[in-house]
Design an enzyme around this catalytic site. Structure first.
Site, PDB file in Angstrom:
ATOM      1  N   LYS A  21     -11.781  -5.712 -18.816  1.00 19.26           N
ATOM      2  CA  LYS A  21     -11.053  -4.748 -19.642  1.00 19.26           C
ATOM      3  C   LYS A  21      -9.688  -4.522 -19.010  1.00 19.26           C
ATOM      4  O   LYS A  21      -9.599  -4.120 -17.843  1.00 19.26           O
ATOM      5  CB  LYS A  21     -11.809  -3.426 -19.726  1.00 19.26           C
ATOM      6  N   ARG A  77       0.988 -16.248 -23.529  1.00 19.15           N
ATOM      7  CA  ARG A  77      -0.278 -16.257 -24.296  1.00 19.15           C
ATOM      8  C   ARG A  77      -1.514 -16.372 -23.407  1.00 19.15           C
ATOM      9  O   ARG A  77      -2.564 -16.842 -23.844  1.00 19.15           O
ATOM     10  CB  ARG A  77      -0.289 -17.376 -25.329  1.00 19.15           C
ATOM     11  N   LYS A 113     -22.909  -4.154 -12.876  1.00 18.72           N
ATOM     12  CA  LYS A 113     -21.863  -4.315 -13.900  1.00 18.72           C
ATOM     13  C   LYS A 113     -21.802  -5.754 -14.384  1.00 18.72           C
ATOM     14  O   LYS A 113     -21.652  -6.014 -15.590  1.00 18.72           O
ATOM     15  CB  LYS A 113     -20.503  -3.858 -13.363  1.00 18.72           C
ATOM     16  N   ARG A 140     -22.990  -2.739 -23.258  1.00 18.32           N
ATOM     17  CA  ARG A 140     -21.902  -2.431 -22.324  1.00 18.32           C
ATOM     18  C   ARG A 140     -21.449  -0.984 -22.465  1.00 18.32           C
ATOM     19  O   ARG A 140     -20.932  -0.393 -21.513  1.00 18.32           O
ATOM     20  CB  ARG A 140     -20.718  -3.395 -22.523  1.00 18.32           C
ATOM     21  N   GLU A 186     -18.464  -5.344 -25.495  1.00 18.76           N
ATOM     22  CA  GLU A 186     -18.975  -3.994 -25.818  1.00 18.76           C
ATOM     23  C   GLU A 186     -19.419  -3.865 -27.276  1.00 18.76           C
ATOM     24  O   GLU A 186     -19.083  -2.923 -27.976  1.00 18.76           O
ATOM     25  CB  GLU A 186     -17.933  -2.920 -25.473  1.00 18.76           C
ATOM     26  N   HIS A 237     -18.060   9.186 -19.928  1.00 20.49           N
ATOM     27  CA  HIS A 237     -16.653   8.888 -20.200  1.00 20.49           C
ATOM     28  C   HIS A 237     -16.108   9.539 -21.469  1.00 20.49           C
ATOM     29  O   HIS A 237     -14.900   9.727 -21.569  1.00 20.49           O
ATOM     30  CB  HIS A 237     -16.427   7.369 -20.239  1.00 20.49           C
ATOM     31  N   HIS A 258      -9.491  10.240 -12.480  1.00 19.67           N
ATOM     32  CA  HIS A 258     -10.484   9.687 -13.402  1.00 19.67           C
ATOM     33  C   HIS A 258     -11.925   9.875 -12.899  1.00 19.67           C
ATOM     34  O   HIS A 258     -12.793  10.341 -13.641  1.00 19.67           O
ATOM     35  CB  HIS A 258     -10.174   8.210 -13.660  1.00 19.67           C
ATOM     36  N   HIS A 272     -12.752  11.377 -20.750  1.00 18.03           N
ATOM     37  CA  HIS A 272     -11.457  11.060 -21.352  1.00 18.03           C
ATOM     38  C   HIS A 272     -10.856  12.290 -22.031  1.00 18.03           C
ATOM     39  O   HIS A 272      -9.637  12.493 -21.999  1.00 18.03           O
ATOM     40  CB  HIS A 272     -11.590   9.891 -22.324  1.00 18.03           C
ATOM     41  N   GLU A 316     -18.458   6.703  -9.804  1.00 20.31           N
ATOM     42  CA  GLU A 316     -18.774   5.492 -10.588  1.00 20.31           C
ATOM     43  C   GLU A 316     -19.916   4.698  -9.938  1.00 20.31           C
ATOM     44  O   GLU A 316     -20.623   3.966 -10.616  1.00 20.31           O
ATOM     45  CB  GLU A 316     -17.530   4.608 -10.757  1.00 20.31           C
TER      46      GLU A 316
HETATM   47  N1  GLY Z   1     -15.550   0.804 -17.377  1.00 17.64           N
HETATM   48  C1  GLY Z   1     -16.424   0.479 -18.430  1.00 17.64           C
HETATM   49  C2  GLY Z   1     -16.442  -0.975 -18.762  1.00 17.64           C
HETATM   50  O1  GLY Z   1     -15.848  -1.785 -18.065  1.00 17.64           O
HETATM   51  O2  GLY Z   1     -17.011  -1.348 -19.759  1.00 17.64           O
END
Ligand code: GLY
Length: 380
Positions: A154, A132, A237, A251, A247, A258, A277, A262, A196
């Protein structure tokens, strides 16, 4: 905005991710890995650590890190998976969770992700769900992972339905970005990560984009320019993540390029020999600027400047640059509809009013995107 001048060669820089109880540091610079043992040991003195890595990175740095952790009083176990996007899968996730449990990693112990974005996402997700939730440390070994995926929490794996569709927000406790590890990256992999880096300038820092235009060659070499590029990217970031961890708002700006990217990755079957990517993101950012220009939102010159800079470094910027083709405009728009950036059937894009002036555009008409892509495919 871009801050400070490049730090002198050899100096480590620290960027703080201000997330209250989940706050952590990103330690950046050449030689940072040499301090990994002592820094990680401070998080769990005398504890155990499962180092999750892939066969390629593990062969280069796995034993060295395990020895450093042992010297610092931790008890490490190495867990290895095959390199490549294919490891972001349910079968590999089960393997990693079982290996963590077999190593008797408990709640006070640590998982250490040693590798690129695939390893960080997979090991981070395994840490999020095993017992957990276990604490984890990111040691990103690619430029893309150092400036993007290792920061912000993420984590996840891919599904047959799309990329990163199964996962969790789980912040690391520490990130160690040793820029010397980037010396062994292939030119292609470095370039892909560079897309990036440029993204941060295109989002809201035109001075950084201009700095990248002037200093790209130095960033590709070992030296203070590279460390500066990584530090500026991480700072940008960290600021966005501190404002909007999950997000709900800002964010999403980090997804510049992207939605297109994607769809392209999906259209190429996630075949890294055709498109990795960061290359997909380079095409996606160029498309986002050209689409913005076509919609009358952004000056044509800015869209052209973005494409010229990315292409000057050998990055792809057009659909035609993907080897083997990418299908029709319809299939690409359909792929976008499956992306997480779709809410109630409407497409959300990050568009731009100019370099450094990106914004979240909700409710973009799929028909406009399709028409734009038809034009792009026809070489308009
Ligand atoms: N790679 C986009 C983010 O971490 O929100």
């Amino acid at each position: 905005m871009t801050q400070a001048k490049p730090a002198p060669s050899g100096a480590l820089q620290t960027v703080h991710v201000a997330l209250g109880a989940r706050a952590y540091d990103i330690v950046i610079g050449r030689g940072a890995l040499a301090e990994a043992g002592s820094r990680i040991a401070q998080l769990a003195p005398g504890g155990k650590a499962a180092i999750v890595t892939d066969a390629r990175v593990g062969a280069l740095y796995g034993q060295r890190l395990a020895d450093d952790l042992s010297r610092a009083g931790l008890r490490p176990t190495l867990v290895s998976v095959p390199p490549g996007e294919g490891s972001k899968s349910f079968p590999r996730l089960i393997e990693v969770c079982d290996a963590i449990l077999a190593a008797r990693i408990e709640r006070g112990d640590l998982v250490v992700a040693l590798g690129g974005g695939v390893i960080g996402d997979l090991a981070g997700f395994a840490a999020a769900i095993t017992r957990r939730g276990l604490r984890f440390v990111q040691i990103p070994t690619t430029l893309l992972a150092q400036v993007d995926s290792s920061v912000g929490g993420k984590t996840g794996i891919n599904s047959a339905h799309g990329k990163n569709l199964v996962g969790a927000f789980h912040q690391p406790s520490l990130v160690i970005a040793d820029t010397a590890l980037l010396d062994s990256l292939s030119e292609r992999e470095f370039r892909a990560g560079y897309a990036e880096v440029v993204k941060y300038g295109l989002i809201d820092d035109p001075a950084f984009f201009a700095w990248c235009e002037t200093n790209a060659e130095a960033i590709f070499g070992p030296g203070p320019a590279r460390d500066h590029a990584v530090a500026v990217s991480c700072r940008a970031k960290a600021a966005v993540v501190a404002r909007d961890e999950r997000e709900d708002g800002d964010r999403a700006l980090l997804n510049l390029g992207h939605t297109f990217a994607h769809a392209l990755e999906r259209a190429t079957g996630y075949d890294g020999s055709r498109l990795v990517h960061g290359e997909a993101v380079a095409i996606g950012m160029a498309l986002a600027f050209r689409f913005s220009a076509m919609q009358g939102l952004c000056p044509q010159e800015d869209a052209a400047r973005v494409g010229v800079h990315l292409a000057s470094l050998g990055l792809p910027t057009r659909l035609q640059d993907v080897p083997g083709g990418i299908g029709t405009a319809e299939t690409l728009v359909e792929a976008m509809a499956q992306d997480k950036k779709v809410k109630r059937g409407e497409l959300t894009f990050i568009l731009a009013r100019g370099i450094g002036r990106s914004f979240i555009a909700r409710g973009v008409a799929a028909a406009d995107v399709r028409d734009f892509l038809v034009g792009e495919l026809a070489g308009a």
